[in-house]
Design a protein around this motif. Structure first.
Motif, PDB file in Angstrom:
ATOM      1  N   ARG A  85       0.831  -1.211   0.000  1.00 40.92           N
ATOM      2  CA  ARG A  85       0.000   0.000   0.000  1.00 40.92           C
ATOM      3  C   ARG A  85       0.863   1.257   0.000  1.00 40.92           C
ATOM      4  O   ARG A  85       0.511   2.270  -0.600  1.00 40.92           O
ATOM      5  N   ALA A  86       2.001   1.224   0.668  1.00 43.58           N
ATOM      6  CA  ALA A  86       2.891   2.383   0.744  1.00 43.58           C
ATOM      7  C   ALA A  86       3.687   2.595  -0.541  1.00 43.58           C
ATOM      8  O   ALA A  86       4.341   3.628  -0.701  1.00 43.58           O
ATOM      9  N   GLY A  87       3.653   1.612  -1.442  1.00 46.67           N
ATOM     10  CA  GLY A  87       4.401   1.749  -2.694  1.00 46.67           C
ATOM     11  C   GLY A  87       5.841   1.346  -2.604  1.00 46.67           C
ATOM     12  O   GLY A  87       6.606   1.550  -3.556  1.00 46.67           O
ATOM     13  N   ILE A  88       6.254   0.771  -1.459  1.00 44.25           N
ATOM     14  CA  ILE A  88       7.653   0.356  -1.308  1.00 44.25           C
ATOM     15  C   ILE A  88       7.926  -0.906  -2.123  1.00 44.25           C
ATOM     16  O   ILE A  88       8.979  -1.055  -2.743  1.00 44.25           O
ATOM     17  N   ILE A  89       6.972  -1.829  -2.131  1.00 44.37           N
ATOM     18  CA  ILE A  89       7.117  -3.055  -2.907  1.00 44.37           C
ATOM     19  C   ILE A  89       6.579  -2.795  -4.316  1.00 44.37           C
ATOM     20  O   ILE A  89       5.422  -2.397  -4.467  1.00 44.37           O
ATOM     21  N   PRO A  90       7.382  -3.003  -5.351  1.00 43.26           N
ATOM     22  CA  PRO A  90       6.952  -2.662  -6.717  1.00 43.26           C
ATOM     23  C   PRO A  90       5.912  -3.636  -7.256  1.00 43.26           C
ATOM     24  O   PRO A  90       6.079  -4.849  -7.166  1.00 43.26           O
ATOM     25  N   VAL A  91       4.831  -3.080  -7.803  1.00 38.76           N
ATOM     26  CA  VAL A  91       3.810  -3.877  -8.469  1.00 38.76           C
ATOM     27  C   VAL A  91       4.178  -3.984  -9.945  1.00 38.76           C
ATOM     28  O   VAL A  91       4.378  -2.975 -10.624  1.00 38.76           O
ATOM     29  N   ALA A  92       4.325  -5.205 -10.453  1.00 39.36           N
ATOM     30  CA  ALA A  92       4.708  -5.394 -11.856  1.00 39.36           C
ATOM     31  C   ALA A  92       3.572  -5.038 -12.797  1.00 39.36           C
ATOM     32  O   ALA A  92       3.756  -4.383 -13.816  1.00 39.36           O
ATOM     33  N   ARG A  93       2.366  -5.468 -12.467  1.00 38.10           N
ATOM     34  CA  ARG A  93       1.195  -5.118 -13.259  1.00 38.10           C
ATOM     35  C   ARG A  93      -0.046  -5.414 -12.429  1.00 38.10           C
ATOM     36  O   ARG A  93       0.019  -6.057 -11.379  1.00 38.10           O
ATOM     37  N   ARG A  94      -1.186  -4.926 -12.879  1.00 36.93           N
ATOM     38  CA  ARG A  94      -2.458  -5.211 -12.229  1.00 36.93           C
ATOM     39  C   ARG A  94      -3.357  -5.921 -13.234  1.00 36.93           C
ATOM     40  O   ARG A  94      -3.429  -5.517 -14.395  1.00 36.93           O
ATOM     41  N   VAL A  95      -4.019  -6.959 -12.773  1.00 30.83           N
ATOM     42  CA  VAL A  95      -4.881  -7.750 -13.643  1.00 30.83           C
ATOM     43  C   VAL A  95      -6.312  -7.642 -13.156  1.00 30.83           C
ATOM     44  O   VAL A  95      -6.584  -7.490 -11.952  1.00 30.83           O
ATOM     45  N   THR A  96      -7.230  -7.729 -14.097  1.00 27.25           N
ATOM     46  CA  THR A  96      -8.653  -7.651 -13.770  1.00 27.25           C
ATOM     47  C   THR A  96      -9.182  -9.047 -13.469  1.00 27.25           C
ATOM     48  O   THR A  96      -8.999  -9.980 -14.257  1.00 27.25           O
ATOM     49  N   VAL A  97      -9.818  -9.191 -12.312  1.00 23.02           N
ATOM     50  CA  VAL A  97     -10.405 -10.480 -11.921  1.00 23.02           C
ATOM     51  C   VAL A  97     -11.832 -10.229 -11.441  1.00 23.02           C
ATOM     52  O   VAL A  97     -12.189  -9.118 -11.048  1.00 23.02           O
ATOM     53  N   ARG A  98     -12.627 -11.254 -11.500  1.00 22.41           N
ATOM     54  CA  ARG A  98     -14.008 -11.170 -11.008  1.00 22.41           C
ATOM     55  C   ARG A  98     -14.147 -12.079  -9.782  1.00 22.41           C
ATOM     56  O   ARG A  98     -13.895 -13.272  -9.858  1.00 22.41           O
ATOM     57  N   ARG A  99     -14.534 -11.476  -8.677  1.00 27.19           N
ATOM     58  CA  ARG A  99     -14.707 -12.242  -7.437  1.00 27.19           C
ATOM     59  C   ARG A  99     -16.056 -11.906  -6.823  1.00 27.19           C
ATOM     60  O   ARG A  99     -16.332 -10.725  -6.529  1.00 27.19           O
ATOM     61  N   GLY A 100     -16.891 -12.944  -6.660  1.00 26.73           N
ATOM     62  CA  GLY A 100     -18.190 -12.731  -6.036  1.00 26.73           C
ATOM     63  C   GLY A 100     -19.052 -11.731  -6.781  1.00 26.73           C
ATOM     64  O   GLY A 100     -19.761 -10.946  -6.161  1.00 26.73           O
ATOM     65  N   GLY A 101     -18.961 -11.742  -8.103  1.00 30.10           N
ATOM     66  CA  GLY A 101     -19.768 -10.818  -8.897  1.00 30.10           C
ATOM     67  C   GLY A 101     -19.173  -9.428  -9.020  1.00 30.10           C
ATOM     68  O   GLY A 101     -19.755  -8.562  -9.688  1.00 30.10           O
TER      69      GLY A 101
END
Length: 777
Positions: free
Chosen positions: A199-215
């Protein structure tokens, strides 16, 4: 009820079209001409070594006098037309270069070498070469073509292999990514710590993927295991910083965050785009947004401030507008240089420049910069150029001119730049009203502009209005700036009563006072679908009607009968500004970013670099920026990536060249790149011999327009690689010749008959004209 436009349905074969439907019986040759045309097109395709164009067919048809002419007679006439045109290129080498482009393509995508030799023999015949000289010319032509084809095949094979490797490399990287649940084990931390650091941005996110959970549709992060393992040594430092163990540890936290970003995203830095413009950030800039509708005095305001400054630059969307800015400043006694993608006019001692927005200089500070048409920020293809210019122009005072719709995005950019912004709102200097009733075509008269949304409809309307006795000027996107200005002058000076134009007139062209703007339809095809005109489009184009202090102080906006509901216009003119749906400014990589990303990736592939930039460097949910459209650059990169004799940055330069994809512009550019790589020279495109303007067919006019667009791309390359694109004088001469000829065709006033240049089909059903992406505007 308006009559059907029968005369606009003339075939583009050079046949004359009667002024009236009862002009009398046609002769046997006129009756057979259309059938001959179809047959000649078939014969031309079957003649493997005959480089025939549609305008050659028109010329051939006009020369046939025997009503019983068969295939042999038709082919003989066509061959003579081709020979005459080839001779018009001036030199055998120029004629051969153009002829090879016109050879019919076989199943392999190109003509055979035997056909190339026969084509060279035809050129030799056109120039009446002696036998020995002709044999030598044919041998040299065939040998050179064999060598070029070998280079092209090698480059194409290398491009395919490189693309496959890069796609595989990208897929392997993406398949190696892990979810948030794997982060604690890879870093040796707790799940609570991992969530907090993500959440703080210290750990790098490589990419974000779209998923469907519980509608619900959600965006979930994925991480690069290799990047996480490299951060294991930093974990203890993060913990100590959180525990507040002194300022030294806290100071180290920020560099750690930068270093820990995913390598490609960190190097590209598109999420910190404003920081790329060091010179602009070093200045104490102030932004003044002068916003208002058409005919509110925005341009006058901006150019007046610019003229008062000791130094400055005016930036706009079109080469034509750059010329108009320069003319306006020089009329005030301000020496002004010009800089566009294909043209430079330096003025010794000048401290002012007029330029297209893509030519914004980012290292030379000036007192005042004026950037026009800033609502173009929302344009999917060119918006990134406005973002770069607004954020990066090194001026102490940045004056932004445009529609009020742009205000929210301009405020966001000012915040990102940490620049103060002042908004000035201007009102229209004359009333603008909606016509309550549709306008019949018969009532279109002096001072009216009719707006169509395809080149085809422009010429169909022109033909019908001329049939009704009106003199007509036309403006559409395929015309070069010189011809557009000449056509606008004809209308402005009263030589033409009516202007028929595409929405190209909505952007700054000085067309003079308009009594009325009449839309042919209130829908347009935008490259994907037919859609209603937006409020901004109606205001921007319709606002050209009327002129403060002129003969038409009140502007009227209307629609042709059958083109839509006039109440739609009335609602649009009263509507409040509509901000773009996405207020994040679009950004795109430049040469420095491309080089840095490629170096980080360890690749020489331009295609692979751009694909990684497209996929990895900017999150789709980035709060500040969105990635601009890179589709054209990717398509060019895929075509030229195998030309490894050119450096990666040379290939990037080619990828930025303005090409017409509908005219095989990318494959032509790839051929130019191969010639460049092997140390050859690229000759400027030529149109060859053109028919007299008053006898020109639609085919001949379209050919001239296509060649002119090819010359634009050639001149763009010549400014960057003069050693390869050498004959600039010849290119300028050909551009000038084509401009003069096109303007003469458009200004031709038929007497008693209307040529086929005016049509090619009935006026289309309102709003159903088709235009491919990047077509006439």
């Amino acid at each position: 009820m308006e009559p059907r436009h029968k005369n606009a349905n003339a075939a583009a074969d050079g046949a004359e079209v009667p002024m009236t439907d009862d002009a009398g019986p046609r002769g046997p040759i006129e009756i057979r001409r259309q059938a001959w045309r179809s047959r000649l097109m078939t014969l031309a395709r079957q003649a493997e070594a005959l480089p025939a164009r549609l305008d050659d067919i028109s010329v051939a048809l006009s020369s046939i006098t025997d009503p019983e002419a068969g295939d042999a007679g038709l082919l003989a006439a066509l061959r003579e037309a081709v020979l005459a045109r080839l001779n018009g290129y001036g030199t055998p080498e120029s004629a051969l270069a153009e002829a090879l482009l016109d050879l019919p393509r076989g199943s392999s995508g190109g003509a055979t070498l035997e056909a190339v030799g026969q084509c060279a023999a035809l050129v030799a015949e056109a120039f009446a070469m002696p036998a020995v000289q002709a044999d030598s010319f044919i041998w040299r032509a065939t040998d050179a073509e064999r060598r070029r084809r070998g280079e092209r095949r090698a480059a194409a094979r290398m491009a395919r292999e490189t693309q496959a490797v890069e796609e595989r490399r990208l897929k392997e990287w993406e398949s190696s990514l892990v979810g948030a649940e794997a982060v604690p084990s890879l870093l040796g931390c707790t799940r609570y710590e991992a969530d907090r650091w993500i959440r703080a941005g210290i750990i790098p996110v490589a990419r974000r993927v779209t998923v469907r959970r519980g509608g619900r549709v959600m965006q979930e992060p994925e991480f690069d295991p290799a990047a996480l393992e490299a951060l294991q040594s930093q974990v203890q430092g993060w913990r100590e910083a959180e525990q507040g163990r002194g300022p030294a540890q806290e100071e180290e936290a920020q560099p750690t965050r930068r270093i820990s970003n995913a390598a490609v995203a960190r190097i590209a830095g598109l999420d910190r785009y404003v920081g790329h413009f060091a010179t602009a950030r070093a200045l104490n800039r102030k932004i003044i947004a002068c916003l208002g509708p058409t005919n509110s005095g925005k341009t006058y305001f901006g150019l007046s401030r610019l003229a008062e400054a000791e130094s400055g630059i005016a930036l706009g969307p079109l080469r034509l507008l750059a010329h108009e800015y320069r003319d306006a400043l020089e009329a005030r006694g301000i020496p002004t240089s010009l800089s566009t993608g294909e043209e430079r006019i330096p003025v010794p001692g000048s401290r002012h420049t007029a330029a297209t927005v893509e030519m914004c200089p980012f290292q030379t500070p000036v007192d005042v910069a004026v950037i026009d048409e800033v609502q173009m920020l929302a344009d999917p293809e060119r918006g990134a150029a406005w973002t770069a210019a607004i954020m990066g122009v090194p001026a102490r005072q940045v004056i932004l001119l445009g529609a009020p719709d742009a205000a929210p995005m301009l405020r966001r950019i000012a915040t990102l730049c940490n620049d103060p912004i002042e908004e000035i709102r201007l009102e229209r200097m004359g009333p603008l009203v909606a016509s309550p009733a549709p306008v019949p075509l018969a009532e279109i008269g002096r001072g009216d502009a009719v707006i169509a949304f395809s080149r085809r409809e422009v010429f169909a309307l022109r033909a019908e209005l001329m049939r009704r006795g009106r003199s007509v000027a036309v403006v559409y996107g395929a015309l070069g700036p010189t011809v557009r200005r000449a056509e606008a002058r004809r209308f402005r000076d009263g030589e033409a009563e009516v202007l028929v134009a595409t929405d190209a007139i909505g952007m700054g062209l000085n067309i003079g006072p308009l009594r009325r703007v009449v839309f042919s339809a209130l829908t347009k095809y935008d490259g994907k679908e037919d859609r209603p005109l937006t409020v901004q489009e109606i205001k921007q184009i319709g606002g050209r009607a009327g002129r403060f202090g002129g003969s038409h102080a009140e502007g009227i906006v209307a629609v042709l009968a059958g083109g839509g509901d006039p109440r739609q216009i009335a609602r649009a003119l009263k509507a409040a500004p509509e901000p773009p749906a996405d207020l994040r400014p679009p950004v795109a990589p430049d040469a420095e970013i491309v080089a840095a990303v490629a170096a980080e990736m360890g690749t020489e592939s331009l295609f692979g670099t751009l694909r990684r930039i497209e996929r990895a460097v900017l999150r789709r949910d980035d709060p500040n920026y969105r990635l601009g459209d890179l589709s054209t650059q990717l398509a060019i990169a895929a075509a030229i990536d195998g030309v490894r004799e050119l450096s990666l940055l040379d290939r990037w330069t080619y990828a930025m060249c303005p090409v017409d994809e509908r005219d095989e512009g990318i494959s032509r550019l790839a051929d130019w790149a191969v010639e460049h790589a092997i140390g050859g020279s690229v000759a400027p495109p030529k149109a060859g011999r053109l028919p007299p303007p008053d006898r020109a067919s639609q085919d001949a006019l379209q050919l001239a327009e296509r060649v002119h667009r090819r010359l634009v791309a050639w001149r763009w390359m010549a400014l960057r690689y003069p050693g390869t694109y050498r004959d600039l004088e010849g290119a300028l001469a050909e551009s000038g010749r084509l401009n003069e000829w096109i303007e003469a065709v458009l200004a031709a006033s038929p007497s008693g008959r209307v040529r086929a240049v005016a049509g090619g089909g009935d006026i289309p059903a309102r709003g159903r004209g088709r235009r491919r992406r990047g077509g006439p505007r």
